[in-house]
Design a protein around this motif. Structure first.
Motif, PDB file in Angstrom:
ATOM      1  N   TYR A   1       0.813  -1.220   0.000  1.00 56.45           N
ATOM      2  CA  TYR A   1       0.000   0.000   0.000  1.00 56.45           C
ATOM      3  C   TYR A   1       0.846   1.269   0.000  1.00 56.45           C
ATOM      4  N   ASP A   2       2.044   1.211   0.600  1.00 56.67           N
ATOM      5  CA  ASP A   2       2.913   2.384   0.668  1.00 56.67           C
ATOM      6  C   ASP A   2       3.707   2.612  -0.614  1.00 56.67           C
ATOM      7  N   GLY A   3       3.473   1.795  -1.638  1.00 55.61           N
ATOM      8  CA  GLY A   3       4.152   1.972  -2.911  1.00 55.61           C
ATOM      9  C   GLY A   3       5.459   1.216  -3.044  1.00 55.61           C
ATOM     10  N   ARG A   4       5.893   0.552  -1.992  1.00 58.10           N
ATOM     11  CA  ARG A   4       7.152  -0.189  -2.054  1.00 58.10           C
ATOM     12  C   ARG A   4       6.943  -1.518  -2.775  1.00 58.10           C
ATOM     13  N   ALA A   5       7.894  -1.866  -3.623  1.00 58.38           N
ATOM     14  CA  ALA A   5       7.782  -3.075  -4.428  1.00 58.38           C
ATOM     15  C   ALA A   5       8.195  -4.299  -3.624  1.00 58.38           C
ATOM     16  N   PHE A   6       7.615  -5.434  -3.989  1.00 59.03           N
ATOM     17  CA  PHE A   6       8.081  -6.723  -3.474  1.00 59.03           C
ATOM     18  C   PHE A   6       8.011  -7.735  -4.614  1.00 59.03           C
ATOM     19  N   ARG A   7       8.744  -8.824  -4.446  1.00 58.02           N
ATOM     20  CA  ARG A   7       8.826  -9.844  -5.489  1.00 58.02           C
ATOM     21  C   ARG A   7       8.392 -11.188  -4.917  1.00 58.02           C
ATOM     22  N   MET A   8       7.880 -12.031  -5.794  1.00 58.36           N
ATOM     23  CA  MET A   8       7.489 -13.391  -5.428  1.00 58.36           C
ATOM     24  C   MET A   8       8.204 -14.362  -6.347  1.00 58.36           C
ATOM     25  N   LEU A   9       8.813 -15.379  -5.779  1.00 55.11           N
ATOM     26  CA  LEU A   9       9.403 -16.463  -6.546  1.00 55.11           C
ATOM     27  C   LEU A   9       8.445 -17.646  -6.469  1.00 55.11           C
ATOM     28  N   ASN A  10       7.835 -17.985  -7.601  1.00 52.24           N
ATOM     29  CA  ASN A  10       6.853 -19.068  -7.659  1.00 52.24           C
ATOM     30  C   ASN A  10       7.497 -20.310  -8.245  1.00 52.24           C
TER      31      ASN A  10
ATOM     32  N   LYS B   1      13.349  -7.983  -1.980  1.00 52.64           N
ATOM     33  CA  LYS B   1      14.311  -8.243  -3.043  1.00 52.64           C
ATOM     34  C   LYS B   1      14.633  -9.727  -3.050  1.00 52.64           C
ATOM     35  N   LEU B   2      14.757 -10.294  -4.242  1.00 52.57           N
ATOM     36  CA  LEU B   2      15.113 -11.700  -4.398  1.00 52.57           C
ATOM     37  C   LEU B   2      16.261 -11.811  -5.393  1.00 52.57           C
ATOM     38  N   SER B   3      17.261 -12.569  -5.043  1.00 54.02           N
ATOM     39  CA  SER B   3      18.440 -12.717  -5.887  1.00 54.02           C
ATOM     40  C   SER B   3      18.655 -14.186  -6.218  1.00 54.02           C
ATOM     41  N   SER B   4      19.749 -14.470  -6.906  1.00 53.70           N
ATOM     42  CA  SER B   4      20.076 -15.851  -7.222  1.00 53.70           C
ATOM     43  C   SER B   4      20.327 -16.671  -5.956  1.00 53.70           C
ATOM     44  N   THR B   5      20.811 -16.025  -4.896  1.00 52.57           N
ATOM     45  CA  THR B   5      21.008 -16.736  -3.627  1.00 52.57           C
ATOM     46  C   THR B   5      19.684 -17.208  -3.054  1.00 52.57           C
ATOM     47  N   ASP B   6      18.643 -16.379  -3.180  1.00 47.80           N
ATOM     48  CA  ASP B   6      17.319 -16.782  -2.711  1.00 47.80           C
ATOM     49  C   ASP B   6      16.773 -17.927  -3.555  1.00 47.80           C
ATOM     50  N   VAL B   7      17.055 -17.932  -4.848  1.00 52.37           N
ATOM     51  CA  VAL B   7      16.627 -19.038  -5.712  1.00 52.37           C
ATOM     52  C   VAL B   7      17.236 -20.343  -5.227  1.00 52.37           C
ATOM     53  N   VAL B   8      18.528 -20.331  -4.959  1.00 55.13           N
ATOM     54  CA  VAL B   8      19.204 -21.530  -4.449  1.00 55.13           C
ATOM     55  C   VAL B   8      18.624 -21.943  -3.108  1.00 55.13           C
TER      56      VAL B   8
ATOM     57  N   LEU C   1      -3.843 -10.798  -6.062  1.00 52.67           N
ATOM     58  CA  LEU C   1      -3.085  -9.551  -6.064  1.00 52.67           C
ATOM     59  C   LEU C   1      -3.932  -8.359  -6.501  1.00 52.67           C
ATOM     60  N   ASN C   2      -4.758  -8.537  -7.540  1.00 53.49           N
ATOM     61  CA  ASN C   2      -5.541  -7.413  -8.052  1.00 53.49           C
ATOM     62  C   ASN C   2      -6.706  -7.025  -7.150  1.00 53.49           C
ATOM     63  N   GLY C   3      -7.081  -7.876  -6.223  1.00 54.22           N
ATOM     64  CA  GLY C   3      -8.226  -7.574  -5.373  1.00 54.22           C
ATOM     65  C   GLY C   3      -7.890  -7.385  -3.915  1.00 54.22           C
ATOM     66  N   GLU C   4      -6.616  -7.289  -3.568  1.00 53.28           N
ATOM     67  CA  GLU C   4      -6.204  -7.207  -2.170  1.00 53.28           C
ATOM     68  C   GLU C   4      -5.268  -6.022  -1.980  1.00 53.28           C
ATOM     69  N   ILE C   5      -5.424  -5.352  -0.827  1.00 53.52           N
ATOM     70  CA  ILE C   5      -4.507  -4.274  -0.436  1.00 53.52           C
ATOM     71  C   ILE C   5      -3.558  -4.836   0.607  1.00 53.52           C
ATOM     72  N   PHE C   6      -2.279  -4.811   0.312  1.00 48.36           N
ATOM     73  CA  PHE C   6      -1.265  -5.326   1.221  1.00 48.36           C
ATOM     74  C   PHE C   6      -0.609  -4.155   1.948  1.00 48.36           C
ATOM     75  N   TYR C   7      -0.721  -4.123   3.266  1.00 46.80           N
ATOM     76  CA  TYR C   7      -0.196  -2.999   4.037  1.00 46.80           C
ATOM     77  C   TYR C   7       1.237  -3.231   4.496  1.00 46.80           C
ATOM     78  N   THR C   8       1.565  -4.447   4.878  1.00 47.38           N
ATOM     79  CA  THR C   8       2.917  -4.757   5.334  1.00 47.38           C
ATOM     80  C   THR C   8       3.416  -6.003   4.605  1.00 47.38           C
ATOM     81  N   LEU C   9       4.725  -6.198   4.628  1.00 45.93           N
ATOM     82  CA  LEU C   9       5.295  -7.374   3.981  1.00 45.93           C
ATOM     83  C   LEU C   9       4.873  -8.645   4.705  1.00 45.93           C
ATOM     84  N   LYS C  10       4.790  -8.601   6.029  1.00 45.71           N
ATOM     85  CA  LYS C  10       4.381  -9.785   6.789  1.00 45.71           C
ATOM     86  C   LYS C  10       2.949 -10.173   6.446  1.00 45.71           C
ATOM     87  N   GLU C  11       2.055  -9.191   6.373  1.00 44.93           N
ATOM     88  CA  GLU C  11       0.680  -9.479   5.975  1.00 44.93           C
ATOM     89  C   GLU C  11       0.646 -10.076   4.572  1.00 44.93           C
TER      90      GLU C  11
END
Length: 229
Positions: A64-73, A90-97, A163-173
């Motif tokens: 909601y605050d405009g900060r980006a997050f990523r999902m590795l599916n 943020k997700l990097s190649s280390t997170d993939v491993v 994602l299109n129907g939900e407002i996410f306020y925090t990363l934990k939520e």
């Protein structure tokens, strides 16, 4: 889902109500020869059993605050089961491993892992780790996302249904809600490619009592209890 809940419903009636409520009813797509390469030279890799071919990809969104997050599916292409969704700023190649390591421990090593040519997937550390555990990479052709159709379809469902129907306020939520949706996708949501059954429906295992064990007795009713003086 209505039939599983005990309703006797007709397909056309449900579609009529769906349209009347203004919901989107996707049209049927024509069948295409998706397994052939563009030049018809060979057949692309196709999953033949569970844990034969996994595919993975990134999805981007914002809180909601405009900060980006990523999902590795990560998806099993044969069972259509969502194996993991890692959510971080943020997700990097280390997170993939890291994600693959956890899945290898839980499920074993697949024969192939399919992805696009993103830097996190073609990184030397990722390719070396996948080769070290005995799996093989299956990169799609550049600019051809349809060659990774299973994970692309999953990403679209994730975006349309959550994602299109939900407002996410925090990363934990965000992490809690996405993991809850992943569980629903695996255990309850019907999938057309699986005969309208979920990829991994939940089962309830009743305890089995060994021979000769004491049986459970119903507690005495109030009428059977001695009167209190």
């Amino acid at each position: 889902m209505l039939r599983d809940a005990g309703w006797q419903v007709n397909d056309k009636r449900v579609e009529c109500l769906w349209r009347r409520e203004g919901l989107k009813v996707p049209g049927k797509q024509p069948k295409r020869g998706r397994l052939w390469l563009n030049d018809g030279s060979c057949i692309r890799l196709r999953a033949e059993r569970a844990d034969h071919v996994w595919s993975y990809d990134f999805v981007h969104h914002r809180t909601y605050d405009g900060r980006a997050f990523r999902m590795l599916n990560v998806l099993d292409e044969f069972t259509r089961k969502s194996l993991a969704i890692r959510v971080r700023r943020k997700l990097s190649s280390t997170d993939v491993v890291d994600v693959l390591t956890d899945l290898f421990i839980l499920r074993g090593v697949p024969a192939y892992i399919r992805s696009d040519n993103g830097p996190e997937f073609v990184a030397k550390a990722v390719r070396q780790w996948i080769a070290a555990v005995g799996a093989r990479t299956a990169f799609i052709e550049p600019g051809s996302p349809w060659e990774n159709g299973y994970i692309e379809s999953f990403n679209a469902r994730l975006r349309d249904e959550l994602l299109n129907g939900e407002i996410f306020y925090t990363l934990k939520e965000t992490q809690v809600l996405i993991e809850s949706w992943r569980h629903h996708y695996n255990a309850a949501r019907p999938h057309r490619g699986l005969g309208y059954r979920p990829p991994a429906p939940e089962t309830i295992v009743m305890p089995s009592w060994p021979p000769g064990s004491a049986t459970l007795r119903r507690p005495p009713s109030l009428a059977e209890k001695p009167a209190m003086h």
